[in-house]
Design a protein around this motif. Structure first.
Motif, PDB file in Angstrom:
ATOM      1  N   ARG A  11       0.859  -1.188   0.000  1.00 20.77           N
ATOM      2  CA  ARG A  11       0.000   0.000   0.000  1.00 20.77           C
ATOM      3  C   ARG A  11       0.896   1.240   0.000  1.00 20.77           C
ATOM      4  NH1 ARG A  11      -3.991  -0.535   4.304  1.00 20.77           N
ATOM      5  NH2 ARG A  11      -5.360  -1.437   2.707  1.00 20.77           N
ATOM      6  N   LYS A  41       6.203   4.302  12.131  1.00 25.93           N
ATOM      7  CA  LYS A  41       6.218   3.169  11.209  1.00 25.93           C
ATOM      8  C   LYS A  41       7.686   2.904  10.836  1.00 25.93           C
ATOM      9  CE  LYS A  41       4.486   0.313   8.005  1.00 25.93           C
ATOM     10  NZ  LYS A  41       3.848  -0.970   8.342  1.00 25.93           N
ATOM     11  N   VAL A  56      -9.842   1.452   5.705  1.00 25.39           N
ATOM     12  CA  VAL A  56      -8.454   1.388   6.167  1.00 25.39           C
ATOM     13  C   VAL A  56      -8.325   1.866   7.606  1.00 25.39           C
ATOM     14  CG1 VAL A  56      -6.091   2.194   5.760  1.00 25.39           C
ATOM     15  CG2 VAL A  56      -7.579   1.676   3.814  1.00 25.39           C
ATOM     16  N   LEU A  57      -9.027   2.952   7.939  1.00 18.63           N
ATOM     17  CA  LEU A  57      -8.896   3.538   9.272  1.00 18.63           C
ATOM     18  C   LEU A  57     -10.040   3.182  10.216  1.00 18.63           C
ATOM     19  CD1 LEU A  57      -7.531   7.101   8.432  1.00 18.63           C
ATOM     20  CD2 LEU A  57      -6.277   4.974   8.847  1.00 18.63           C
ATOM     21  N   ARG A  90       0.665   4.626   8.939  1.00 19.18           N
ATOM     22  CA  ARG A  90       0.866   3.416   9.746  1.00 19.18           C
ATOM     23  C   ARG A  90       0.386   2.173   9.009  1.00 19.18           C
ATOM     24  NH1 ARG A  90      -1.469   6.586  14.042  1.00 19.18           N
ATOM     25  NH2 ARG A  90       0.126   7.327  15.507  1.00 19.18           N
ATOM     26  N   HIS A  91      -0.559   2.375   8.092  1.00 16.42           N
ATOM     27  CA  HIS A  91      -1.137   1.253   7.352  1.00 16.42           C
ATOM     28  C   HIS A  91      -0.509   1.097   5.965  1.00 16.42           C
ATOM     29  CE1 HIS A  91      -4.484   0.580  10.227  1.00 16.42           C
ATOM     30  NE2 HIS A  91      -4.382   1.888  10.426  1.00 16.42           N
ATOM     31  N   CYS A  92       0.561   1.818   5.699  1.00 15.95           N
ATOM     32  CA  CYS A  92       1.178   1.804   4.372  1.00 15.95           C
ATOM     33  C   CYS A  92       2.603   1.256   4.418  1.00 15.95           C
ATOM     34  CB  CYS A  92       1.195   3.215   3.776  1.00 15.95           C
ATOM     35  SG  CYS A  92      -0.462   3.838   3.351  1.00 15.95           S
ATOM     36  N   ASP A  93       3.071   0.819   3.269  1.00 13.81           N
ATOM     37  CA  ASP A  93       4.441   0.344   3.115  1.00 13.81           C
ATOM     38  C   ASP A  93       5.353   1.425   2.559  1.00 13.81           C
ATOM     39  OD1 ASP A  93       3.975  -2.759   3.465  1.00 13.81           O
ATOM     40  OD2 ASP A  93       2.406  -2.047   2.124  1.00 13.81           O
ATOM     41  N   GLU A 125      -1.942   8.608  10.495  1.00 13.87           N
ATOM     42  CA  GLU A 125      -2.649   7.354  10.759  1.00 13.87           C
ATOM     43  C   GLU A 125      -2.655   6.469   9.516  1.00 13.87           C
ATOM     44  OE1 GLU A 125      -6.940   5.845  12.616  1.00 13.87           O
ATOM     45  OE2 GLU A 125      -6.484   7.986  12.476  1.00 13.87           O
ATOM     46  N   LEU A 126      -2.872   7.077   8.359  1.00 15.21           N
ATOM     47  CA  LEU A 126      -2.820   6.303   7.116  1.00 15.21           C
ATOM     48  C   LEU A 126      -1.425   5.735   6.882  1.00 15.21           C
ATOM     49  CD1 LEU A 126      -4.951   8.406   4.578  1.00 15.21           C
ATOM     50  CD2 LEU A 126      -5.338   6.025   5.244  1.00 15.21           C
TER      51      LEU A 126
END
Length: 417
Positions: A19, A133, A400-401, A105-108, A102-103
């Protein structure tokens, strides 16, 4: 002819596990993230509420709907944003900054092309994101890089083509009519920076997968342009002489240029002495192959001002299509000079299905250029059209969030989205 594309969810995607938080706009950054999206990454494109990516306004032309009316989706924007999800966030607001962290944290991957230091003010720079992250791959694209005396200057493709030497070797020779510096017809420096950034991101992801370590990538348009000088840069470094413009000719190979035929122009690219010999024999001038001034490429380069007028006279005796047929039969690289309409009408381009159509919520279908990467197991599919501004804001915040519809509505009410 364009070819409809229907995405197949059953097909494996090389980057289907990745992501990307894409904070970039215009061309170099979006070109990188479009490559990643075509390879399967979930690219979340962050845009300014109300206006979005600058290129959305870079028209006409625009995509048209079924009645032939402009949709307002600029063709420029469409060229670099396929396969992404658009989320609008006010990056200048504290709440917007919180959402982006916050986004992240969910990404590469985080990709950005802000001015040096600008994202630090928002707590969205590499060190800030790394703190929450640690294995993030963070890629910054700027005109001149993160350090050096020009680091804080704004960089644009046209400027970098000039500063980086490309325009000094592009255009007709100074001693010929029309001589002088010329930029390339497409934004080559932006595009190549996007391509180098893609390679860097993929390498960094491979390193992360092996070691668990993320890293920072510093990409600069000027660096890319200097690297792109390739053999021209090497010629200078090894001779001490600045290369000059050669127009449609080549500094190191003769003949390797355009010629006027009886009814148009042709490109002849003889890469060795055998191809040169076949070229002049096909033109009825075998004597030019045995003339001691022209028998080898170094001799032809030395005597180009004598040889090229003789070849030009020879080529003018036949029509373009006749030359192409003769030279293809003889194994001499040659070809026409096509305009863009002729490019997409070309039988090879059509056979390779380079023009595609994708479903679009406003236009019905939009016409785009297919990604040229062809892989047998994990094809680079181009199945999703460039998004409308903010098309996926609610979807991403919800899925996602984990935000509720009420929370999303409240953020919209406060102007954060």
């Amino acid at each position: 002819m364009t070819h409809p594309v229907t995405p197949s969810p059953a097909r494996p995607r090389a980057l289907g596990h990745i992501r990307v938080l894409d904070l970039s706009r215009v061309l170099a950054g979006p070109w990188c993230s479009q490559n990643l999206a075509d390879l399967g990454a979930d690219v979340i494109k962050i845009e300014r509420p109300g206006s979005g990516d600058d290129t959305r306004a870079w028209g006409p032309p625009y995509a048209k709907d079924a009645e032939g009316r402009d949709t307002g989706e600029a063709a420029y924007y469409l060229s670099a944003n396929r396969g992404k999800r658009s989320v609008t966030v006010d990056i200048a607001s504290p709440e917007g900054q919180d959402l982006l962290r916050e986004l992240a944290r969910h990404c590469d991957v985080v990709l950005e092309n802000f001015k040096v230091g600008q994202l630090k003010r928002y707590g969205l720079d590499y060190e800030s994101i790394k703190a929450i992250k640690p294995d993030i791959v963070y890629c910054s694209i700027t005109g001149f890089g993160q350090d050096g005396p020009y680091a804080h200057r704004a960089g644009y493709d046209f400027l970098i083509q000039g500063m980086g030497g490309l325009m000094s070797v592009t255009g007709e020779r100074d001693d010929l009519p029309g001589g002088g510096p010329q930029k390339a017809g497409v934004a080559l420096t932006d595009l190549m920076t996007g391509m180098y950034a893609t390679i860097a991101v993929l390498a960094a992801l491979t390193h992360r997968d092996r070691t668990g370590e993320g890293q920072y990538i510093d990409m600069a348009l000027l660096d890319t342009q200097v690297a792109m000088l390739a053999n021209v840069g090497s010629n200078y470094l090894n001779s001490g002489k600045a290369p000059q413009r050669w127009g449609n000719a080549h500094a190191n190979i003769v003949p390797y240029q355009t010629f006027a035929c009886a009814d148009g122009h042709i490109i002849v690219a003889t890469g060795n002495d055998g191809q040169y010999r076949k070229f002049v024999e096909a033109g009825g001038r075998p004597d030019l192959a045995t003339d001691e001034r022209f028998t080898t490429n170094p001799l032809r380069v030395k005597n180009r001002d004598t040889l090229v007028p003789l070849l030009a006279e020879m080529v003018r005796t036949k029509a373009r299509d006749e030359w192409i047929a003769l030279l293809e039969a003889a194994g001499v690289p040659c070809g026409p000079i096509n305009d863009v309409g002729e490019v997409f009408a070309n039988e090879q381009v059509r056979a390779r299905e380079m023009a595609i159509e994708l479903p679009h919520p406003d236009a019905g279908r939009v016409k785009l250029v297919r990604n040229p990467i062809r892989m047998s197991a994990t094809p680079a599919t181009s199945g999703v059209a460039p998004p409308l501004l903010g098309q996926h804001t609610g979807e991403v915040l919800r899925d996602v969030l984990g935000r509720s519809e009420e929370e999303i509505a409240a953020l919209r009410e406060r102007g954060v989205l």
